[in-house]
Every structure is written in C-alpha cells, then in structure tokens.
Design a protein around this motif. Sequence first.
Motif, PDB file in Angstrom:
ATOM      1  N   HIS A  85       0.858  -1.186   0.000  1.00  0.00           N
ATOM      2  CA  HIS A  85       0.000   0.000   0.000  1.00  0.00           C
ATOM      3  C   HIS A  85       0.895   1.238   0.000  1.00  0.00           C
ATOM      4  CE1 HIS A  85      -3.254  -2.680   1.642  1.00  0.00           C
ATOM      5  NE2 HIS A  85      -3.919  -1.977   0.754  1.00  0.00           N
ATOM      6  N   PRO A  86       0.556   2.267  -0.751  1.00  0.00           N
ATOM      7  CA  PRO A  86       1.383   3.485  -0.750  1.00  0.00           C
ATOM      8  C   PRO A  86       1.149   4.320   0.509  1.00  0.00           C
ATOM      9  CG  PRO A  86      -0.430   3.733  -2.280  1.00  0.00           C
ATOM     10  CD  PRO A  86      -0.505   2.333  -1.749  1.00  0.00           C
ATOM     11  N   ALA A  87       1.382   3.716   1.652  1.00  0.00           N
ATOM     12  CA  ALA A  87       1.203   4.370   2.947  1.00  0.00           C
ATOM     13  C   ALA A  87       2.436   4.098   3.799  1.00  0.00           C
ATOM     14  CB  ALA A  87      -0.043   3.835   3.640  1.00  0.00           C
ATOM     15  N   PRO A  88       2.893   5.097   4.555  1.00  0.00           N
ATOM     16  CA  PRO A  88       4.080   4.904   5.387  1.00  0.00           C
ATOM     17  C   PRO A  88       3.952   3.760   6.395  1.00  0.00           C
ATOM     18  CG  PRO A  88       3.524   7.235   5.260  1.00  0.00           C
ATOM     19  CD  PRO A  88       2.399   6.481   4.608  1.00  0.00           C
ATOM     20  N   VAL A  89       2.751   3.507   6.889  1.00  0.00           N
ATOM     21  CA  VAL A  89       2.547   2.452   7.873  1.00  0.00           C
ATOM     22  C   VAL A  89       2.876   1.083   7.272  1.00  0.00           C
ATOM     23  CG1 VAL A  89       0.817   1.310   9.312  1.00  0.00           C
ATOM     24  CG2 VAL A  89       0.802   3.782   9.095  1.00  0.00           C
ATOM     25  N   CYS A  90       2.341   0.813   6.092  1.00  0.00           N
ATOM     26  CA  CYS A  90       2.593  -0.474   5.436  1.00  0.00           C
ATOM     27  C   CYS A  90       4.058  -0.606   5.033  1.00  0.00           C
ATOM     28  CB  CYS A  90       1.692  -0.644   4.219  1.00  0.00           C
ATOM     29  SG  CYS A  90      -0.015  -1.017   4.651  1.00  0.00           S
ATOM     30  N   LEU A  91       4.649   0.485   4.577  1.00  0.00           N
ATOM     31  CA  LEU A  91       6.064   0.450   4.201  1.00  0.00           C
ATOM     32  C   LEU A  91       6.926   0.137   5.419  1.00  0.00           C
ATOM     33  CD1 LEU A  91       8.264   0.858   2.079  1.00  0.00           C
ATOM     34  CD2 LEU A  91       8.217   3.283   2.628  1.00  0.00           C
ATOM     35  N   ASP A  92       6.640   0.764   6.552  1.00  0.00           N
ATOM     36  CA  ASP A  92       7.400   0.516   7.771  1.00  0.00           C
ATOM     37  C   ASP A  92       7.263  -0.942   8.229  1.00  0.00           C
ATOM     38  OD1 ASP A  92       8.272   3.120   7.809  1.00  0.00           O
ATOM     39  OD2 ASP A  92       6.725   3.798   9.209  1.00  0.00           O
ATOM     40  N   GLN A  93       6.052  -1.476   8.121  1.00  0.00           N
ATOM     41  CA  GLN A  93       5.842  -2.871   8.506  1.00  0.00           C
ATOM     42  C   GLN A  93       6.627  -3.813   7.598  1.00  0.00           C
ATOM     43  OE1 GLN A  93       1.600  -3.378   8.361  1.00  0.00           O
ATOM     44  NE2 GLN A  93       1.351  -2.949  10.540  1.00  0.00           N
ATOM     45  N   ALA A  94       6.627  -3.541   6.309  1.00  0.00           N
ATOM     46  CA  ALA A  94       7.349  -4.392   5.361  1.00  0.00           C
ATOM     47  C   ALA A  94       8.851  -4.358   5.618  1.00  0.00           C
ATOM     48  CB  ALA A  94       7.040  -3.962   3.933  1.00  0.00           C
ATOM     49  N   VAL A  95       9.387  -3.179   5.927  1.00  0.00           N
ATOM     50  CA  VAL A  95      10.820  -3.048   6.208  1.00  0.00           C
ATOM     51  C   VAL A  95      11.157  -3.758   7.515  1.00  0.00           C
ATOM     52  CG1 VAL A  95      12.644  -1.394   6.779  1.00  0.00           C
ATOM     53  CG2 VAL A  95      11.098  -0.937   4.878  1.00  0.00           C
ATOM     54  N   ARG A  96      10.330  -3.582   8.523  1.00  0.00           N
ATOM     55  CA  ARG A  96      10.583  -4.205   9.822  1.00  0.00           C
ATOM     56  C   ARG A  96      10.550  -5.735   9.728  1.00  0.00           C
ATOM     57  NH1 ARG A  96       6.628  -2.028  12.697  1.00  0.00           N
ATOM     58  NH2 ARG A  96       5.295  -3.850  12.648  1.00  0.00           N
ATOM     59  N   ARG A  97       9.651  -6.275   8.903  1.00  0.00           N
ATOM     60  CA  ARG A  97       9.523  -7.720   8.748  1.00  0.00           C
ATOM     61  C   ARG A  97      10.483  -8.294   7.706  1.00  0.00           C
ATOM     62  NH1 ARG A  97       4.497  -8.307   6.400  1.00  0.00           N
ATOM     63  NH2 ARG A  97       5.135 -10.425   6.170  1.00  0.00           N
ATOM     64  N   ARG A  98      11.271  -7.413   7.054  1.00  0.00           N
ATOM     65  CA  ARG A  98      12.196  -7.820   5.984  1.00  0.00           C
ATOM     66  C   ARG A  98      11.449  -8.536   4.857  1.00  0.00           C
ATOM     67  NH1 ARG A  98      14.857  -9.628  10.724  1.00  0.00           N
ATOM     68  NH2 ARG A  98      16.456  -8.160  11.383  1.00  0.00           N
ATOM     69  N   ALA A  99      10.301  -7.980   4.492  1.00  0.00           N
ATOM     70  CA  ALA A  99       9.441  -8.617   3.504  1.00  0.00           C
ATOM     71  C   ALA A  99       9.897  -8.384   2.066  1.00  0.00           C
ATOM     72  CB  ALA A  99       8.006  -8.104   3.663  1.00  0.00           C
ATOM     73  N   PHE A 100      10.549  -7.257   1.781  1.00  0.00           N
ATOM     74  CA  PHE A 100      10.939  -6.975   0.398  1.00  0.00           C
ATOM     75  C   PHE A 100      11.976  -7.960  -0.145  1.00  0.00           C
ATOM     76  CE2 PHE A 100       9.216  -2.680   1.404  1.00  0.00           C
ATOM     77  CZ  PHE A 100       8.224  -2.674   0.440  1.00  0.00           C
ATOM     78  N   PRO A 101      13.076  -8.215   0.560  1.00  0.00           N
ATOM     79  CA  PRO A 101      14.029  -9.202   0.022  1.00  0.00           C
ATOM     80  C   PRO A 101      13.407 -10.585  -0.154  1.00  0.00           C
ATOM     81  CG  PRO A 101      15.038  -7.957   1.795  1.00  0.00           C
ATOM     82  CD  PRO A 101      13.583  -7.591   1.778  1.00  0.00           C
ATOM     83  N   ARG A 102      12.531 -10.962   0.756  1.00  0.00           N
ATOM     84  CA  ARG A 102      11.887 -12.275   0.668  1.00  0.00           C
ATOM     85  C   ARG A 102      10.924 -12.335  -0.518  1.00  0.00           C
ATOM     86  NH1 ARG A 102      11.013 -12.914   5.687  1.00  0.00           N
ATOM     87  NH2 ARG A 102       9.104 -11.708   5.814  1.00  0.00           N
TER      88      ARG A 102
END
Length: 109
Positions: free
Chosen positions: A53-70
Amino acid sequence: MSGRTRARVCPERICVGCRERAAKIELLRTVAVEGECVPDPRGTLPGRGAYVHPAPVCLDQAVRRRAFPRALRVPGPLDVKALRHYVEQADGCRSSAARLPGGAEQATR
C-alpha cells in the motif's frame, strides 16, 4: 446460457506490509534494481515485483519484517530510500487534497 457473468474480475494482490488482500490498482508495485527497492507505479519495469500500500505504515511494517528481500527473492537487505521518498510524496499529496472540500485545490482571490 453459459453461466458466465459479464462483470470483469479485478486482479488482487497481497500487500507485503500489512498482508491484506487489495485490488492491484490500489497497491504500489516495487522492483529490486541493483540492490535498491524502487517504486514502479506504471508496472512496466522488468523483474519480479512486490506490492505494498502506498502508505508509510505499510512500508514501515514491510521493512521491519524484511518482507521486500523475501518477496523479491534477492539475497541480503535492500535500500528503500527511493521507495520511502515516493510514498511520503504520495502521502503528502493525498493529505493536502483531502483538506479542501471536493479534494481539489482552490485558488485564493
């Protein structure tokens, strides 16, 4: 009758940040380019994409969970500065348009 409906089905994707299912057009596609996670709003860059989602909350969650590399299947961490800049700009545009009635800018007289 064949039993088919005339309604078009909207493709759905899952946000890597909040893990909620949403319409593809509501999410921002991101692609890994040379160790960097870059936004792909038009969806035309080559390679595997991850949706958020183009929202800072979702971006922060994805970074914290290391979801992008996965999700993008790349080894090691990815730099998300360009993606964060894009999301913050999009969030700023939406919040300024929401302050005015009708969502449009009004000229002062």
